[in-house]
Write a protein that holds these residues in place. Sequence first.
Motif, mmCIF file in Angstrom:
data_model
loop_
_atom_site.group_PDB
_atom_site.id
_atom_site.type_symbol
_atom_site.label_atom_id
_atom_site.label_comp_id
_atom_site.label_asym_id
_atom_site.label_seq_id
_atom_site.Cartn_x
_atom_site.Cartn_y
_atom_site.Cartn_z
ATOM 1 N N GLN A 34 0.801 -1.221 0.000
ATOM 2 C CA GLN A 34 0.000 0.000 0.000
ATOM 3 C C GLN A 34 0.836 1.275 0.000
ATOM 4 O O GLN A 34 0.293 2.368 0.030
ATOM 5 N N GLY A 37 0.227 4.185 -2.757
ATOM 6 C CA GLY A 37 -0.944 5.043 -2.648
ATOM 7 C C GLY A 37 -0.666 6.342 -1.904
ATOM 8 O O GLY A 37 -1.259 7.385 -2.209
ATOM 9 N N GLN A 40 1.449 8.562 -4.544
ATOM 10 C CA GLN A 40 1.142 8.416 -5.965
ATOM 11 C C GLN A 40 0.994 9.751 -6.691
ATOM 12 O O GLN A 40 1.224 9.829 -7.905
ATOM 13 N N GLN A 58 -2.642 0.866 -9.498
ATOM 14 C CA GLN A 58 -2.966 0.526 -8.113
ATOM 15 C C GLN A 58 -3.883 -0.677 -8.006
ATOM 16 O O GLN A 58 -3.716 -1.513 -7.121
ATOM 17 N N ARG A 113 4.264 -3.102 -8.975
ATOM 18 C CA ARG A 113 3.136 -3.183 -8.051
ATOM 19 C C ARG A 113 2.491 -4.568 -8.086
ATOM 20 O O ARG A 113 1.934 -5.031 -7.102
ATOM 21 N N ILE A 252 -6.749 3.440 -1.294
ATOM 22 C CA ILE A 252 -6.040 3.904 -2.489
ATOM 23 C C ILE A 252 -6.307 5.370 -2.787
ATOM 24 O O ILE A 252 -5.406 6.127 -3.163
#
Length: 432
Positions: A34, A37, A40, A58, A113, A252
Motif C-alpha cells: 500500500q 498510494g 502516488q 494501483q 506493483r 487507495i
Amino acid sequence: MPDTAATPERPFTRSLGPLLILALAMLLGFAMMQSFGTVQEGAKAEMGLSDYTLSLIQGLSAALPLALFSIPIGILVDRHNRVRIMIALVATFVAGTWLTAFATGPWLLFVARMLAGVGTTGALTAALSLCADLCAPAQRGRALLIVGLGKSLGQAAAFGLVGLFFGWFVGNPGLLGGLAPWRGSHALLAAVGTVAMLPLFLLREPARHEVAASTHAPFRIIVAELWGRRGFLLPLFLGQVSVIMADAAGTIWAAPVLSRSFALQPQDFAAWMAPLMFIAGTAGAAVGGLSADLGQKSARRGGLLIGAIIAAAIGVPAALFPVAPSVPMFAIAFGTLILAGSLTGAVTSVALTVFIPNELRGLCIGAFLAVAGLIGFGLAPPLVAAVSGLLGGEQHLAGGLAIVGVATSIVSLIAFIVAMRRAPISATAEPI
C-alpha cells in the motif's frame, strides 16, 4: 490416515515466537503493498499519469496476479512446506518495492506493483495456514489477532513511514543521488524490508491437523469437498470481497482526496493518518479475533460471524468519509471504515480456519484472494474513477468514492447474514 482430530491444546505462549515472526512478515508486506498510494501524486506528476492510469497501476496490478496465482499458491500451501513458500513470497514483495523505486515508466511500475501485490497476498495465505496449525481452534482468534496486528502496522507504515520518508526527501533533495521523493521513499522501505525478512529463516514447519481427506488427496476429491461447502463459502466470500472493495478504494484514494479537497501533502497528513490506521486496524483485529473466539462458545449456529455482521453495518455510514466537511470528520469516518474492515477480515480468517478442513484451507484462502483481488482491487479503484467521471470529472473523486463505498458496504452486510445462517458445524463434519 486423515487426521480428523482438532489441533492439540498447548500453552498459547509457546506459539508467540512464530506468530510474531509471521506478524512481522505481514507488516512488511502490507506496508509495501500500500506504500504507493501514499505518494502516488508525486508519480502522477513525474510521469504525467491520469487518474485512470493510476487506478490500473494501483488496482489491476494487484488484481491480475491475484486472479492468476492465488489459487495455485493456495494449492502449494496445502501440499508443500509453507515456511519455504512464505520466504519466497516475502522476497517477491521486497523485490517489487525495489523495482517501484527505479521504474522508468508506467508499464514497469505496473509490474513492480504486481510483484508487491502477489507477494503480500500469497504470503497471507501461507501465514493463515501456519497460524491454524500453531494453535488449537479455540485459540485461533487470538493467533490471527497477532498476525492482524502486523497487517495493521503495515497499513499504518504505508502512510506514516512512507510519508516520513517522503518528507525527508522533500527537505533533502540530494539524498540517494537525488531520487524523486516518491522513489526514494520506496528505496528506503525496500532496504528496511530486505533486513527485516531475515527472522523468517528461524521458522519451522508445524505438523498439520484437522485433515478430513488428505493433504495429497486427488484433486477431484478436493474439488468435491469444496463444492459441498459452497452454501457457506459463497456468501462468506461475497461479504468479505465487498468489504475489501470499500476498503481498497478508500485506502487507495484517501491520499488524493486529502490533497485535492483539503490541499494536504503526504508529509502533512502522515503524522495523523499512520496512528489512525494503526489504531483502527488494531482495534478491529482485536475485537474481531476476540468476538470470533466468543462466538464459537455460543449455542447459535454461525455465532462466530456475529461480529462481522455488526461491523458490516457500521461500515455503511463510515463509507461516506470522502464527502466529510472537515479533516477531523474525514479522519473519524475513515478510521471507522478501516476498523470495520479489519474486524470482518479477522472474523472471516478465523471462520476459514475453523469451518474448513486443513487440506482445503490454502485453496479456499487462495480462491478468496483471487476473487477479492480481481473484484476488490481490480474493479473498485477504476469503478471509483468511472463514477467520478459520470459525476463530472476528476474533481468529483470524493463523491465517486463515497457512492462506491456505501454500495459495497450494503452488499457485505446482507452477505454475512446469509453466511451465518449457512455455517457448518465443524471443519471435518459433512456439509449440511
